[in-house]
Enzyme design. Structure first.
Site, PDB file in Angstrom:
ATOM      1  N   ARG A   1       8.495  -0.775   4.485  1.00  0.00           N
ATOM      2  CA  ARG A   1       9.860  -0.639   4.992  1.00  0.00           C
ATOM      3  C   ARG A   1      10.349   0.804   4.813  1.00  0.00           C
ATOM      4  NH1 ARG A   1      12.690  -5.539   2.073  1.00  0.00           N
ATOM      5  NH2 ARG A   1      11.016  -5.131   0.596  1.00  0.00           N
TER       6      ARG A   1
ATOM      7  N   CYS B   1      15.159   0.356  -0.517  1.00  0.00           N
ATOM      8  CA  CYS B   1      16.350   0.557  -1.361  1.00  0.00           C
ATOM      9  C   CYS B   1      17.073   1.879  -1.119  1.00  0.00           C
ATOM     10  CB  CYS B   1      15.952   0.451  -2.826  1.00  0.00           C
ATOM     11  SG  CYS B   1      15.175  -1.113  -3.182  1.00  0.00           S
TER      12      CYS B   1
HETATM   13  C1  UGA Z   1      14.103   2.231  -6.374  1.00  0.00           C
HETATM   14  C2  UGA Z   1      14.611   2.618  -7.759  1.00  0.00           C
HETATM   15  O1  UGA Z   1      13.698   3.537  -8.368  1.00  0.00           O
HETATM   16  C3  UGA Z   1      14.763   1.383  -8.664  1.00  0.00           C
HETATM   17  O2  UGA Z   1      15.330   1.773  -9.910  1.00  0.00           O
HETATM   18  C4  UGA Z   1      15.690   0.384  -7.971  1.00  0.00           C
HETATM   19  O3  UGA Z   1      15.837  -0.811  -8.719  1.00  0.00           O
HETATM   20  C5  UGA Z   1      15.126   0.026  -6.618  1.00  0.00           C
HETATM   21  O4  UGA Z   1      14.987   1.230  -5.824  1.00  0.00           O
HETATM   22  C6  UGA Z   1      16.083  -0.939  -5.962  1.00  0.00           C
HETATM   23  O5  UGA Z   1      17.212  -0.558  -5.703  1.00  0.00           O
HETATM   24  O6  UGA Z   1      15.731  -2.100  -5.814  1.00  0.00           O
HETATM   25  P1  UGA Z   1      11.720   1.629  -5.307  1.00  0.00           P
HETATM   26  O7  UGA Z   1      12.429   1.623  -3.997  1.00  0.00           O
HETATM   27  O8  UGA Z   1      10.783   0.539  -5.646  1.00  0.00           O
HETATM   28  O9  UGA Z   1      12.790   1.684  -6.515  1.00  0.00           O
HETATM   29  O10 UGA Z   1      10.855   2.943  -5.345  1.00  0.00           O
HETATM   30  P2  UGA Z   1      10.844   4.311  -6.152  1.00  0.00           P
HETATM   31  O11 UGA Z   1       9.710   4.308  -7.092  1.00  0.00           O
HETATM   32  O12 UGA Z   1      12.159   4.649  -6.671  1.00  0.00           O
HETATM   33  O13 UGA Z   1      10.492   5.302  -4.939  1.00  0.00           O
HETATM   34  C7  UGA Z   1      11.354   5.424  -3.810  1.00  0.00           C
HETATM   35  C8  UGA Z   1      10.830   6.464  -2.857  1.00  0.00           C
HETATM   36  O14 UGA Z   1      10.990   7.758  -3.403  1.00  0.00           O
HETATM   37  C9  UGA Z   1       9.347   6.338  -2.513  1.00  0.00           C
HETATM   38  O15 UGA Z   1       9.163   6.565  -1.127  1.00  0.00           O
HETATM   39  C10 UGA Z   1       8.686   7.427  -3.323  1.00  0.00           C
HETATM   40  O16 UGA Z   1       7.493   7.891  -2.755  1.00  0.00           O
HETATM   41  C11 UGA Z   1       9.772   8.492  -3.298  1.00  0.00           C
HETATM   42  N1  UGA Z   1       9.710   9.436  -4.417  1.00  0.00           N
HETATM   43  C12 UGA Z   1       9.890   8.999  -5.697  1.00  0.00           C
HETATM   44  C13 UGA Z   1       9.521  10.778  -4.152  1.00  0.00           C
HETATM   45  O17 UGA Z   1       9.371  11.198  -2.971  1.00  0.00           O
HETATM   46  N2  UGA Z   1       9.496  11.653  -5.207  1.00  0.00           N
HETATM   47  C14 UGA Z   1       9.664  11.254  -6.491  1.00  0.00           C
HETATM   48  O18 UGA Z   1       9.644  12.114  -7.388  1.00  0.00           O
HETATM   49  C15 UGA Z   1       9.854   9.894  -6.739  1.00  0.00           C
END
Ligand code: UGA
Length: 464
Positions: free
Chosen positions: A346, A279
């Site tokens: 991904r 995403c």
């Molecule tokens: C993200 C959004 O959080 C959702 O709200 C959204 O619906 C979704 O994309 C989408 O568009 O479908 P997601 O991709 O499942 O969700 O994952 P996240 O939990 O947001 O994490 C994304 C990335 O950021 C991961 O690689 C995670 O490790 C990283 N991350 C997250 C960090 O490096 N630091 C943080 O503090 C939080």
């Protein structure tokens, strides 16, 4: 209510299962007949907490799968479009599947149905869907098009769906607004949560979800802008972590301090090797391209992406600093998924780091609780091995690299882990461990935005 969901990918499947759980009758349609056949037998293609349970509860009753558009649409009052919108070569979202669905839908609109875009789509897609429906013979009085973006995170998607912070509905039609209000009533009026068999709330502080009604265009922008903002937060935290490394401050303390401001909030401020997944990278690129096409040069997003990608290079520099030469070093890797709690690789920064280390001549032994089968398809290299436990991965390793924030790694006895290794060097790309605890377990410990620590036994006694 009777609902059809077109697309049984990640979003479509979770939405279908959760809407059935909320009491609606759902038919989830996909033109991949093999996938539909597996789903009809309760085989779930993704790793998602509670999804299996929901399928067991509702499959063949309130939840059915079909590869026929006709079957899915006939009883439906609401039709969700939840097909993939992968990135095209120029970064923009490829909307050909959305267009194809609209074309296919048009002849079935023989009475009023509400068509809802659920896929992540750029602004103006609602207008385009409307045009395609009309061009293909649908009568204007037989449909409305609304936007209802999802904000689900992989790994916690079911709980996110059933206990959302907000539900965004973009529409200019009162009839459409009423239908979606009714659809989500179990979540907005708290009925669902009161059920004895409800999927548990992540915490007990949840209040009924708020519905935000907007125009279609605003709803479309809310989705892209939310993801872009969250990615910006992460890159900001990573940039601050880099400053912390320059001055010898501790990024955990800094984030604690800034996150305590309710205007900022502590969430999505965890620094590391950067964000990945299907995403953020894709949506950032799509939002950037869309803004440029519409006449706005959104350069902030370029910098967010640049900082994100630089985190991987900085991490490899840390590995080199800790190990000097990389060639032929045996490195244990914990975590391959783009984040903990999922088997999705991904755009995983963990996989990108592994690929760079392999290119530098390292030998890698990786363990991930869920993502190994998928990672094995892309990390194909004679120096790449996969272990069947975290301990097996670290055996005789010159260093351990933590690349994904799996909670279960923190439950391991780190003294035992150190004892299995050739050298007790731990380079933590997710700040999963506490520096003092790592040091007490006997590790040389490097993390992100915090000072390196030596094993406790090596430290000189402090002057009293
Ligand atoms: C993200 C959004 O959080 C959702 O709200 C959204 O619906 C979704 O994309 C989408 O568009 O479908 P997601 O991709 O499942 O969700 O994952 P996240 O939990 O947001 O994490 C994304 C990335 O950021 C991961 O690689 C995670 O490790 C990283 N991350 C997250 C960090 O490096 N630091 C943080 O503090 C939080």
């Amino acid at each position: 209510m009777q609902v059809a969901i077109i697309g049984s990918g990640y979003v479509g499947l979770v939405a279908a299962a959760c809407l059935a759980e909320m009491g609606h009758h759902v038919i989830c349609m996909d033109n991949d007949c093999e996938k539909i056949a597996r789903l009809q037998h309760g085989e779930i293609p993704i790793h998602e907490e509670f999804l299996e349970e929901l399928l067991e509860r509702h499959l063949g009753r309130r939840l059915n799968f079909s590869s026929s558009m006709e079957t899915a649409i006939r009883p439906a009052a609401i039709v969700f479009i939840a097909v993939g919108t992968p990135p095209a070569d120029d970064g923009a979202a490829d909307l050909s599947s959305v267009e194809a669905v609209a074309r296919e839908l048009a002849p079935h609109l023989n009475r009023y149905r509400l068509i809802v875009e659920k896929s992540t789509v750029p602004v103006f897609t609602g207008e385009r869907i409307r045009e395609v429906l009309l061009l293909n013979g649908a009568r204007p009085e037989n449909f409305d098009v609304a936007s209802n973006p999802e904000f689900l995170r992989e790994g916690t998607a079911v709980a996110d769906f059933l206990y959302p912070d907000r539900i965004v509905v973009g529409t200019s039609s009162e009839r459409a607004a009423k239908l979606l209000k009714e659809l989500y009533a179990p979540l907005t009026q708290h009925y669902y949560n009161a059920r004895k068999d409800a999927i548990p709330q992540p915490d007990n502080t949840h209040t009924p979800a708020r519905i935000i009604f907007t125009s279609v265009k605003s709803a479309e922008l809310i989705k892209h802008a939310s993801n872009a903002f969250l990615a910006t937060k992460i890159s900001f935290a990573n940039a601050v972590a880099n400053v912390c490394e320059c001055v010898g401050a501790d990024v955990s303390e800094v984030m604690l301090g800034i996150g305590a401001d309710s205007r900022i909030s502590p969430r999505f401020l965890a620094p590391g090797i950067g964000y990945g997944g299907s995403c953020f990278p894709k949506d950032l690129a799509a939002f950037r391209t869309l803004a440029a096409e519409c006449g706005y040069d959104f350069r902030l997003l370029d910098e967010v992406k640049r900082i994100n990608e630089a985190q991987r290079t900085r991490f490899i520099r840390k590995v080199r600093r800790a190990l000097w030469n990389l060639k032929n070093k045996r490195l244990a890797v914990w975590g391959l998924a783009f984040k903990g709690g999922t088997d999705d690789i991904r755009e995983s920064p963990a996989v990108a780091v592994c690929a760079s280390l392999l290119a530098e001549g390292c030998r890698l032994v990786a363990y991930d609780p869920a993502a190994m089968p998928r990672a094995a398809e892309v990390l194909v290299h004679p120096a790449m091995e996969f272990a069947d436990s975290p301990l097996a991965a670290v055996k005789d390793a010159d260093a351990l690299l933590v690349l994904t924030d799996w909670e279960e790694f923190t439950a391991l006895d780190m003294k035992e882990v150190a004892s299995f290794m050739r050298y007790p060097i731990l380079i933590d790309g997710r700040n999963l461990f506490d520096p003092e605890e790592a040091s007490s377990a006997g590790f040389y410990y490097c993390s992100i935005g915090r000072s390196d620590v030596q094993p406790a036994l090596c430290q000189f006694p402090q002057a009293s």
